[in-house]
Motif scaffolding. Structure first.
Motif, short mmCIF file in Angstrom:
data_model
loop_
_atom_site.label_atom_id
_atom_site.label_comp_id
_atom_site.label_asym_id
_atom_site.label_seq_id
_atom_site.Cartn_x
_atom_site.Cartn_y
_atom_site.Cartn_z
N VAL A 4 36.69 46.90 45.31
CA VAL A 4 37.73 45.95 44.91
C VAL A 4 37.05 44.70 44.37
O VAL A 4 35.84 44.54 44.47
N SER A 5 37.86 43.82 43.80
CA SER A 5 37.35 42.56 43.29
C SER A 5 38.42 41.50 43.42
O SER A 5 39.61 41.80 43.32
N GLY A 6 37.97 40.28 43.69
CA GLY A 6 38.92 39.20 43.85
C GLY A 6 38.23 37.86 43.99
O GLY A 6 37.01 37.76 43.91
N VAL A 7 39.04 36.84 44.22
CA VAL A 7 38.55 35.46 44.28
C VAL A 7 38.83 34.86 45.65
O VAL A 7 39.92 35.03 46.20
N ARG A 8 37.84 34.17 46.17
CA ARG A 8 38.00 33.32 47.35
C ARG A 8 37.54 31.94 46.94
O ARG A 8 36.37 31.75 46.57
N GLY A 9 38.45 30.98 46.99
CA GLY A 9 38.10 29.63 46.55
C GLY A 9 37.69 29.65 45.10
O GLY A 9 38.47 30.03 44.23
N ARG A 10 36.43 29.30 44.84
CA ARG A 10 35.89 29.29 43.48
C ARG A 10 34.82 30.37 43.30
O ARG A 10 33.94 30.23 42.45
N THR A 11 34.91 31.42 44.11
CA THR A 11 33.91 32.49 44.09
C THR A 11 34.56 33.82 43.75
O THR A 11 35.54 34.21 44.37
N LEU A 12 33.98 34.50 42.78
CA LEU A 12 34.41 35.84 42.41
C LEU A 12 33.58 36.85 43.19
O LEU A 12 32.35 36.77 43.19
N ILE A 13 34.25 37.78 43.85
CA ILE A 13 33.58 38.81 44.64
C ILE A 13 33.87 40.15 43.98
O ILE A 13 35.03 40.49 43.73
N ILE A 14 32.81 40.91 43.69
CA ILE A 14 32.93 42.22 43.07
C ILE A 14 32.14 43.24 43.89
O ILE A 14 30.96 43.03 44.15
N ASN A 15 32.81 44.33 44.25
CA ASN A 15 32.14 45.44 44.93
C ASN A 15 31.60 46.41 43.88
O ASN A 15 32.36 46.99 43.11
N PHE A 16 30.29 46.57 43.84
CA PHE A 16 29.65 47.56 42.98
C PHE A 16 29.40 48.82 43.78
O PHE A 16 29.29 48.79 45.01
N PRO A 17 29.24 49.95 43.09
CA PRO A 17 28.88 51.18 43.79
C PRO A 17 27.53 51.03 44.48
O PRO A 17 26.76 50.12 44.17
N GLY A 18 27.22 51.96 45.36
CA GLY A 18 25.96 51.92 46.09
C GLY A 18 24.85 52.74 45.48
O GLY A 18 23.82 52.94 46.09
N ASN A 19 25.03 53.19 44.26
CA ASN A 19 24.05 54.02 43.58
C ASN A 19 23.42 53.20 42.46
O ASN A 19 24.14 52.64 41.63
N PRO A 20 22.08 53.12 42.41
CA PRO A 20 21.45 52.28 41.38
C PRO A 20 21.78 52.72 39.96
O PRO A 20 21.93 51.88 39.06
N LYS A 21 21.91 54.01 39.72
CA LYS A 21 22.28 54.48 38.39
C LYS A 21 23.69 54.01 38.03
O LYS A 21 23.94 53.53 36.93
N ALA A 22 24.61 54.11 38.99
CA ALA A 22 25.99 53.66 38.76
C ALA A 22 26.05 52.15 38.54
O ALA A 22 26.84 51.66 37.71
N ILE A 23 25.22 51.41 39.23
CA ILE A 23 25.16 49.96 39.03
C ILE A 23 24.71 49.66 37.60
O ILE A 23 25.30 48.83 36.91
N GLY A 24 23.67 50.34 37.16
CA GLY A 24 23.17 50.15 35.80
C GLY A 24 24.22 50.49 34.75
O GLY A 24 24.28 49.86 33.69
N GLN A 25 25.06 51.47 35.04
CA GLN A 25 26.11 51.86 34.11
C GLN A 25 27.29 50.89 34.16
O GLN A 25 27.98 50.70 33.16
N SER A 26 27.54 50.29 35.31
CA SER A 26 28.67 49.38 35.48
C SER A 26 28.39 47.97 34.98
O SER A 26 29.29 47.28 34.50
N TRP A 27 27.16 47.53 35.11
CA TRP A 27 26.80 46.15 34.78
C TRP A 27 27.18 45.75 33.35
O TRP A 27 27.72 44.66 33.14
N PRO A 28 26.96 46.60 32.35
CA PRO A 28 27.29 46.18 30.98
C PRO A 28 28.77 45.87 30.73
O PRO A 28 29.09 45.17 29.78
N VAL A 29 29.66 46.38 31.57
CA VAL A 29 31.07 46.05 31.38
C VAL A 29 31.47 44.78 32.15
O VAL A 29 32.49 44.18 31.85
N VAL A 30 30.65 44.38 33.10
CA VAL A 30 30.93 43.19 33.91
C VAL A 30 30.23 41.95 33.34
O VAL A 30 30.84 40.90 33.17
N GLU A 31 28.98 42.09 33.02
CA GLU A 31 28.14 40.95 32.64
C GLU A 31 28.69 40.09 31.51
O GLU A 31 28.65 38.85 31.61
N PRO A 32 29.26 40.66 30.44
CA PRO A 32 29.73 39.80 29.34
C PRO A 32 30.88 38.86 29.72
O PRO A 32 31.15 37.91 29.00
N THR A 33 31.52 39.08 30.85
CA THR A 33 32.66 38.25 31.25
C THR A 33 32.28 37.13 32.21
O THR A 33 33.10 36.25 32.48
#
Length: 150
Positions: free
Chosen positions: A110-139
C-alpha cells in the motif's frame, strides 16, 4: 528505507532487497538511512510513526512483508500509520509488475501519507524493486514539493 524481515532483524541472513532499494534511491540523489524491523505489525507501525513524525523525512520506502503468508503484515502496519491514502503508487507498482511476471499481482503493498511523509511499500524481491523503481522515481520530486505545502 525500511527492510521488514524477522530473519534480518535477528542478524541472520544476507540483505538483498534493502541494498537494491538504497542503491536506486542514492542514484536518484536521495539521502538514505536504513532500518530493519521484524515481521511484527506493531513494531513496523511504531517504526513508521517514529520516522514519519521526525523532522525532514519526506519518503519512507519499505521492502518485504507484502506477500500472502501470515507474517506478511507490512501493508496492515502501514495502513495503521497513514492518514491519507495515496494508492496510485501501490496500484502502479502492481500493474507494472504484471508486465514482468504474473506473480506481481500477489504483492499487497500500500502507499499513503502521514503528515508530510509519503510511505510506499515495495516488494521484497530485488528484481521486482528494480522493475518498480522506474515508475515511482519520476514522481518523487513533485510529490516532495506537494508534501512541503501540506
Amino acid at each position: 528505507m525500511v527492510t521488514v524481515s524477522t530473519t534480518l532483524a535477528r542478524g541472520e541472513g544476507e540483505a538483498v532487497s534493502g541494498p537494491r532499494l538504497v542503491e536506486l534511491c542514492e542514484a536518484a540523489g536521495l539521502e538514505v538511512s536504513r532500518e530493519t524491523v521484524s515481521d511484527d505489525r506493531e513494531a513496523i507501525a511504531a517504526l513508521l510513526r517514529r520516522l514519519a513524525d521526525g523532522e525532514g523525512v519526506r519518503f519512507i520506502f519499505t521492502t518485504g512483508g507484502t506477500g500472502l503468508t501470515s507474517d506478511d503484515v507490512t501493508p496492515e502496519a502501514t495502513g495503521d500509520v497513514i492518514e491519507r491514502d495515496a494508492p496510485g503508487y501501490a496500484e502502479t507498482i502492481r500493474t507494472d509488475s504484471r508486465d514482468h511476471t504474473p506473480l506481481g499481482i500477489l504483492t499487497r503493498g500500500v502507499s499513503g501519507v502521514r503528515g508530510r511523509t509519503l510511505i510506499i511499500n515495495f516488494p521484497g524481491n530485488p528484481k521486482a524493486i528494480g522493475q518498480s523503481w522506474p515508475v515511482v522515481e519520476p514522481t518523487l520530486e513533485h510529490a516532495a514539493g506537494l508534501l512541503e505545502r501540506a
